[in-house]
Design a protein around this motif. Structure first.
Motif: not given
Length: 235
Positions: A93-109, A143-153
């Motif tokens: 399990a890898i926890v990076p410095q800059d997590p790669q989030l996808f433009s989908t929901t929090i649950a799916e991420n 079900d919240t959308q996180v935006g491109e690369r998690g830009s909304r978080l």
């Protein structure tokens, strides 16, 4: 590539020795030089050193994005190259410095840590990472959308999602590659306890920018110019 006679690996114990490992990229000087260390099962190891010292190369060798130029990396007594690559990488399990989030929901991420996880398992992982509080305050919650690369978080929220993925993955070996270096001191302090719980009982390699982040480690390795110059219990 898998060897023709590669063997399956379901779940490792997490015993990791490096034996006289040297690594160089093609047509380049060696990045690691005759590196040896031993990580017993369940040990938390902190790796520190300046940029270019070889810290991330150790992680890349352990996960077989590269193979040593000389020497051997072992897992549970066998050369990493003996295992099927997919099975080997499932041990981490890898926890990076800059997590790669996808433009989908929090649950799916979060579910990216285990694509077969149920909604209940996703929510349990979020609670373990202390992400459920900020998720519950959002209008669409999981079900919240996180935006491109998690830009909304925020940065801290993105890192909690990465930690939730790691809890959900439930792998025997955890790799943390400077997971808090981009966060302010207050946010980092909030996450240290979460990281401590995630790594308890698991073999852990933590690359850190701030030395105090390693205070829960059992062993500290200091790298300089591709060599280990200090190998001692963490204080």
């Amino acid at each position: 590539m898998d060897r023709p006679d590669s063997i399956p690996l379901v779940k490792s114990k997490g015993h990791v020795p490096f034996r006289r490992v040297t690594f160089a990229y093609p047509s380049s000087p060696a990045v690691l030089r005759d590196v040896s260390f031993h990580i017993p099962v369940g040990t938390r190891v902190g790796i520190v050193g300046p940029s270019g010292a070889g810290k991330s190369t150790i992680v890349n060798l352990l996960t077989r994005f590269h193979d040593p130029s000389a020497g051997v990396v072992l897992l549970d007594g066998r050369d990493l190259r003996d295992y099927r690559v997919t099975d080997l990488r499932n041990q981490f399990a890898i926890v990076p410095q800059d997590p790669q989030l996808f433009s989908t929901t929090i649950a799916e991420n979060i579910r990216y840590g285990n694509l077969h996880a149920t909604d209940a398992e996703v929510e349990a992982a979020a609670r373990a990472a202390r992400a459920s509080e900020f998720i519950g305050a959002l209008p669409d919650r999981y079900d919240t959308q996180v935006g491109e690369r998690g830009s909304r978080l925020s940065g801290g929220q993105r890192q909690r999602i990465a930690l939730a993925r790691a809890f959900l993955r439930d792998a025997p070996i955890v790799i943390m590659d400077e997971p808090t270096s981009a966060l302010d001191a207050g946010t980092e302090a909030d996450l240290v306890d979460v990281m401590d719980r995630l790594t308890t009982g698991r073999t852990t390699i933590m690359i850190a920018h701030r030395l105090h982040t390693l205070r829960h480690c059992d062993l500290r390795l200091v790298l300089q110019q591709g060599r280990i110059v200090v190998q001692a219990p963490a204080s």
